[in-house]
Design a protein around this motif. Structure first.
Motif, PDB file in Angstrom:
ATOM      1  N   GLY A 168      13.818  34.938  60.904  1.00 54.68           N
ATOM      2  CA  GLY A 168      14.437  35.761  61.883  1.00 54.68           C
ATOM      3  C   GLY A 168      13.140  36.632  62.319  1.00 54.68           C
ATOM      4  O   GLY A 168      12.145  36.738  62.076  1.00 54.68           O
ATOM      5  N   VAL A 169      13.519  37.425  63.577  1.00 52.66           N
ATOM      6  CA  VAL A 169      12.481  37.961  64.283  1.00 52.66           C
ATOM      7  C   VAL A 169      11.925  39.219  63.712  1.00 52.66           C
ATOM      8  O   VAL A 169      10.740  39.566  63.626  1.00 52.66           O
ATOM      9  N   ASP A 170      12.713  39.947  62.840  1.00 50.86           N
ATOM     10  CA  ASP A 170      12.322  40.967  61.864  1.00 50.86           C
ATOM     11  C   ASP A 170      11.187  40.738  60.979  1.00 50.86           C
ATOM     12  O   ASP A 170      10.544  41.456  60.784  1.00 50.86           O
ATOM     13  N   ALA A 171      11.682  39.317  60.499  1.00 53.36           N
ATOM     14  CA  ALA A 171      10.684  39.101  59.513  1.00 53.36           C
ATOM     15  C   ALA A 171       9.001  39.164  59.825  1.00 53.36           C
ATOM     16  O   ALA A 171       7.930  39.342  59.068  1.00 53.36           O
ATOM     17  N   LYS A 172       8.587  38.821  61.042  1.00 46.93           N
ATOM     18  CA  LYS A 172       7.351  39.121  61.516  1.00 46.93           C
ATOM     19  C   LYS A 172       6.914  40.402  62.232  1.00 46.93           C
ATOM     20  O   LYS A 172       5.760  40.680  62.730  1.00 46.93           O
ATOM     21  N   LEU A 173       7.771  41.409  62.254  1.00 47.17           N
ATOM     22  CA  LEU A 173       7.819  42.606  62.874  1.00 47.17           C
ATOM     23  C   LEU A 173       7.340  43.840  61.831  1.00 47.17           C
ATOM     24  O   LEU A 173       8.069  44.555  61.345  1.00 47.17           O
ATOM     25  N   ALA A 174       6.189  43.720  61.543  1.00 46.87           N
ATOM     26  CA  ALA A 174       5.708  44.823  60.552  1.00 46.87           C
ATOM     27  C   ALA A 174       4.151  44.670  60.510  1.00 46.87           C
ATOM     28  O   ALA A 174       3.705  43.491  60.962  1.00 46.87           O
ATOM     29  N   PRO A 175       3.457  45.644  59.802  1.00 49.27           N
ATOM     30  CA  PRO A 175       2.094  45.258  59.512  1.00 49.27           C
ATOM     31  C   PRO A 175       1.755  44.016  58.702  1.00 49.27           C
ATOM     32  O   PRO A 175       2.653  43.607  57.921  1.00 49.27           O
ATOM     33  N   PHE A 176       0.780  43.239  58.905  1.00 46.28           N
ATOM     34  CA  PHE A 176       0.683  41.972  58.537  1.00 46.28           C
ATOM     35  C   PHE A 176       0.958  41.808  57.088  1.00 46.28           C
ATOM     36  O   PHE A 176       2.028  40.730  56.802  1.00 46.28           O
ATOM     37  N   ALA A 177       0.511  42.756  56.170  1.00 47.88           N
ATOM     38  CA  ALA A 177       1.049  42.141  54.724  1.00 47.88           C
ATOM     39  C   ALA A 177       2.401  42.146  54.600  1.00 47.88           C
ATOM     40  O   ALA A 177       2.944  41.690  53.518  1.00 47.88           O
ATOM     41  N   GLY A 211      14.687  52.831  53.626  1.00 46.65           N
ATOM     42  CA  GLY A 211      14.908  51.592  54.018  1.00 46.65           C
ATOM     43  C   GLY A 211      14.662  51.131  55.675  1.00 46.65           C
ATOM     44  O   GLY A 211      14.669  50.090  55.836  1.00 46.65           O
ATOM     45  N   GLU A 212      14.573  52.086  56.138  1.00 49.37           N
ATOM     46  CA  GLU A 212      14.168  52.178  57.638  1.00 49.37           C
ATOM     47  C   GLU A 212      12.907  51.212  57.984  1.00 49.37           C
ATOM     48  O   GLU A 212      11.967  51.546  57.028  1.00 49.37           O
ATOM     49  N   THR A 213      12.836  50.335  58.842  1.00 46.56           N
ATOM     50  CA  THR A 213      11.835  49.768  59.146  1.00 46.56           C
ATOM     51  C   THR A 213      10.629  50.371  59.716  1.00 46.56           C
ATOM     52  O   THR A 213      10.961  51.550  60.677  1.00 46.56           O
ATOM     53  N   LEU A 214       9.456  50.102  59.596  1.00 49.61           N
ATOM     54  CA  LEU A 214       8.305  50.796  60.415  1.00 49.61           C
ATOM     55  C   LEU A 214       8.650  50.865  62.004  1.00 49.61           C
ATOM     56  O   LEU A 214       8.379  51.929  62.629  1.00 49.61           O
ATOM     57  N   SER A 216      -7.181  37.053  63.031  1.00 48.82           N
ATOM     58  CA  SER A 216      -7.751  38.053  63.601  1.00 48.82           C
ATOM     59  C   SER A 216      -6.805  38.701  64.590  1.00 48.82           C
ATOM     60  O   SER A 216      -6.283  38.139  65.291  1.00 48.82           O
ATOM     61  N   GLY A 217      -6.765  40.048  64.753  1.00 49.98           N
ATOM     62  CA  GLY A 217      -5.872  40.730  65.541  1.00 49.98           C
ATOM     63  C   GLY A 217      -4.694  40.988  64.814  1.00 49.98           C
ATOM     64  O   GLY A 217      -3.466  41.180  65.378  1.00 49.98           O
ATOM     65  N   PHE A 218      -4.480  40.419  63.549  1.00 51.71           N
ATOM     66  CA  PHE A 218      -3.370  40.729  62.679  1.00 51.71           C
ATOM     67  C   PHE A 218      -2.058  39.879  63.283  1.00 51.71           C
ATOM     68  O   PHE A 218      -1.071  40.498  63.269  1.00 51.71           O
ATOM     69  N   ASP A 219      -2.303  38.614  63.686  1.00 48.80           N
ATOM     70  CA  ASP A 219      -1.283  37.690  64.170  1.00 48.80           C
ATOM     71  C   ASP A 219      -0.468  37.183  62.960  1.00 48.80           C
ATOM     72  O   ASP A 219      -0.887  36.455  62.330  1.00 48.80           O
ATOM     73  N   ALA A 220       0.686  37.894  62.949  1.00 51.06           N
ATOM     74  CA  ALA A 220       1.509  37.705  61.830  1.00 51.06           C
ATOM     75  C   ALA A 220       2.309  36.269  61.782  1.00 51.06           C
ATOM     76  O   ALA A 220       2.501  35.801  60.929  1.00 51.06           O
ATOM     77  N   ASN A 221       2.270  35.763  62.969  1.00 50.65           N
ATOM     78  CA  ASN A 221       2.554  34.310  63.144  1.00 50.65           C
ATOM     79  C   ASN A 221       1.619  33.413  62.417  1.00 50.65           C
ATOM     80  O   ASN A 221       2.045  32.249  62.340  1.00 50.65           O
TER      81      ASN A 221
END
Lengths: 417, 323
Positions: free
Chosen positions: A303-312, B94-97, A262-267
């Protein structure tokens, strides 16, 4: 080299060991407990007063990421002395070249023993068979397809036939890929959040098909990272029919549920997904009753980028090695598991799944040990992980009991730098 | 999610989802929209409320009516507006959001209107937006489309103020519909006692009844005695795999026809968030008929979007707004 670990609580419920005393190590193996073996001159001593000395933990699924050496240190801090790397590495573990490259990176410096599972299909694509015999001859302890389901039943059947003929265990993450296109458990939370679901039937359908093929081919199979009550049910039925199957569950599945996203927690984006509370309860029960044999970390450093996006769009996985034992001990504290069941799921049972005979704390056994301070209290801060991956949903959780050091073949790794 | 959407004093900062917001605040949205609607009728074309503010319309998915009304709303409030059609922009390179967001932030705007194909995208933007920047969700994946839900509620309330006595039926592709999810939250929050959903089994999200709706298989049964019927668009662009039989069969089971509408209450409102598929979701004669408020929904969308922008950016403290 001769070593002695002094005055620890030697604890190995599987072999009925629970005594305060010294443990003697020679040339990487345990030589005696209690009294020293003959004329023993220790080269080094480790004071384990008020600490527990237990057999080192065995992880059936730990990804070693971009720096395998560092990840074995993370594993050691988590209490593991053996880690088993699934084939869904980058590049895929489907050739001797990749296998040798992985092992070469850690040959002299590894803090834990690394075992590997070779690819069942080329590139884990689920279409052509990988070179099973070559992979096994070069040290792989089993064959699997990582987190990639195999949709084509004919391919799976052929893979099992080959593995059977080679005497290998297949490690199966049971999932029908055609039902597994989503990113969250197909339940009320995914519905609310508008996330595409992966129904529990994806696991059940994959598993039911695989069980039919296991029965027919006679291959020895291990189901990895079960996530659902219906999966547990199928496993139980298969075992009562006498099929040669075992299974594990990731530790986080015994704590987290769909509600944690809930809250789109990517972790909390994991694969298989975190499921309903009733699934979690069924999984804990299955461990308690020995239906599920082993608990793994499913360690996935990202890496940190792997979780920095909308959930899906985030990558699934948890950097889990350093929190598994803390979580497990919490299950013991909460009376969900007893200590001997927990240790069986983390030491002896995974050892057997790997086709080895567990030796634990006994004379002649490899000196694979974890030294544990039951009184230490610590708060999880992923930024302080040794692992490259700081992706943990357990940030801020408080744990009682902490690993002080591990010994792998008598080689000591302190838990802190 | 409430913490993310509100300022410490309880006022609106980001408008991301109906879920997590309270009824008084949403009533304020409706009441503010009512005053803007009157102003529009009085030919006061421009209000100075957002003079000097910059609004970026960031659309990762195509849109006509939503983007246009957001743009018009911002202009009517005297803001500067920039439209960015990201579908044809950096992300395809390829730029990230997050990089897209950071780049646009560096241009010192005050408000992002975001539409994105992934659920949670607007939340993601809001989580990473700097102080003083607001994010309005113009639709994220299947999750939420809160201004659409508010304009629908606004339209219903104008015709039927007795919300606590209504039967509302939502029909069609619930699975892919962010509109339906937001409507369900909004209707429940405003005390609508009976919300019915009707959909093909394949287009009904699992456990949807936990959101506070009654599930119907049969449109004829569901529309019986209804006060409002909301038809949804079949979102074929989001459908993968075998979810639907033929269009004809769909229309026969789930299309709104004169004959079906006759089972509803007299003067039952007919709504559709658009764009419509005539002859698949709804009979043309109904879409253009006396009970249809479909075009009114579009007009009301302007007032609602003005209201939300004004509330998110309107500062009582003149020092507030820019970090």
């Amino acid at each position: 080299m001769n070593q002695v670990i002094r005055n620890g609580r030697l604890l190995d419920p599987a072999r009925g060991v629970d005594q305060v005393g010294d443990l003697w190590i020679s040339a990487g193996a345990i030589t005696a407990m209690g009294e020293p073996p003959g004329s023993f001159e220790p080269d080094s001593e480790f004071d384990a007063s008020s600490l527990w000395v237990m057999p080192g933990l065995v992880d059936l699924c730990a990804r070693l990421g971009a720096s395998p050496d560092q990840e074995t240190r993370a594993a050691a801090r988590g209490g593991f002395t053996t880690v088993c790397c699934p084939p869904d590495t980058g590049p895929v573990l489907d050739s001797v070249a990749v296998l040798k490259h992985l092992l070469a990176q850690t040959a002299d410096s590894s803090s834990a023993r690394i075992l590997t599972i070779g690819a069942l299909t080329s590139g884990l694509q689920g279409t052509g068979l990988a070179d099973h015999d070559t992979l096994l001859r070069n040290g792989c302890v089993g064959l699997g397809n990582g987190s990639n389901g195999i949709g084509d039943s004919h391919v799976m059947r052929s893979a099992m036939q080959t593995a059977r003929s080679l005497g290998a265990t297949v490690f199966i993450r049971p999932e029908d890929p055609s039902l597994a296109g989503g990113c969250a458990h197909d339940g009320p939370i995914a519905t609310r959040l508008g996330l595409q679901g992966i129904p529990a039937s994806a696991e059940a359908a994959g598993m039911a098909r695989d069980l039919a093929l296991i029965e027919e081919t006679g291959v020895r199979a291990h189901f990895c990272r079960l996530s659902s009550a219906v999966g547990v049910q199928l496993l139980e039925q298969a075992r009562s029919r006498g099929l040669p199957v075992t299974a594990d569950v990731a530790m986080h599945q015994l704590f987290l549920t769909e509600h944690d996203i809930s809250g789109f927690d990517a972790n909390c984006h994991t694969r298989p997904p975190l499921r309903a509370t009733s699934d979690r309860e069924a999984l804990i029960d299955a461990v308690r009753h020995g239906v599920i044999d082993a608990i793994c970390s499913d360690h996935t450093p990202l890496g940190v980028d792997a979780k920095l996006a909308p959930f899906a769009d985030t990558e699934p996985g948890i950097s889990a090695a350093e929190t598994v034992l803390g979580l497990g001990m919490r299950l013991v504290e909460d009376d969900r598991l007893d200590l001997s069941t927990l240790l069986a799921a983390l030491v002896d049972n995974p050892t057997r799944v790997l086709g080895r005979t567990p030796a634990g704390l006994s004379a002649g056994a490899p000196a694979d040990l974890v030294i544990y301070d039951p009184a230490a209290v610590w708060r999880c801060d992923p930024d302080e992980f040794i692992s490259d991956g700081h992706n943990s949903p357990f940030s801020g959780w408080e744990f009682q009991g902490q690993v002080v050091a591990t010994f792998c073949d008598g080689r000591q790794t302190p838990a802190t730098d | 999610m409430a913490e993310l959407q509100l300022r410490p004093d309880g006022r609106l900062r980001h408008f991301l989802s109906i879920e997590g917001l309270n009824q008084p605040l949403l009533s304020e949205v409706l009441d503010t929209a009512e005053s803007f609607r009157k102003a529009a009728f009085q030919q006061v074309r421009k209000l100075p409320l957002l003079r000097g503010k910059t609004v970026i319309n960031l659309f990762f998915e195509p849109s006509t009516r939503t983007r246009t009304t957001f743009e018009l709303a911002a202009r009517r409030l005297s803001a500067d507006v920039v439209n960015i059609d990201v579908a044809a922009s950096s992300t395809t390179k390829g730029e990230t959001l997050l990089d897209t967001l950071r780049t646009l932030e560096a241009m010192h705007c005050d408000l992002f209107v975001v539409r994105h194909g992934l659920s949670g995208a607007a939340h993601f933007f809001a989580q990473h937006a700097p102080e003083g920047v607001s994010v309005l969700n113009a639709g994220d994946g299947r999750h939420s489309h809160p201004t659409q839900a508010m304009l629908d509620l606004f339209t219903i309330r104008r015709h039927r103020p007795d919300l606590d006595r209504l039967k509302v039926v939502i029909v069609g592709d619930i699975l892919h519909s962010r509109v339906a999810r937001s409507q369900i939250h909004a209707l429940n929050l405003f005390g609508v006692p009976e919300i019915r959903v009707v959909a093909p089994a394949t287009l009904l999200p699992v456990d949807v009844e936990t959101m506070g709706v009654h599930i119907y298989n049969d449109f004829d049964a569901a529309i019986d005695g209804a006060d409002v019927v909301i038809m949804l668009r079949l979102q074929r662009e989001r459908m993968h795999g075998p979810l639907l039989s033929s269009k004809d069969e769909y229309f026969r089971r789930f299309g709104l026809t004169e004959k079906r509408l006759a089972r509803a209450r007299p003067n039952c409102l007919v709504m559709h968030p658009g764009p419509m598929n005539r002859g698949v979701e709804i009979e043309s004669s109904i879409a253009d008929g006396a009970q249809s408020v479909i075009l009114e929904q579009v007009s009301n969308g302007l007032a609602i979007r003005m209201a939300v922008m004004a509330m998110a950016l309107g500062s009582r403290d003149p020092g507030e707004g820019k970090a």
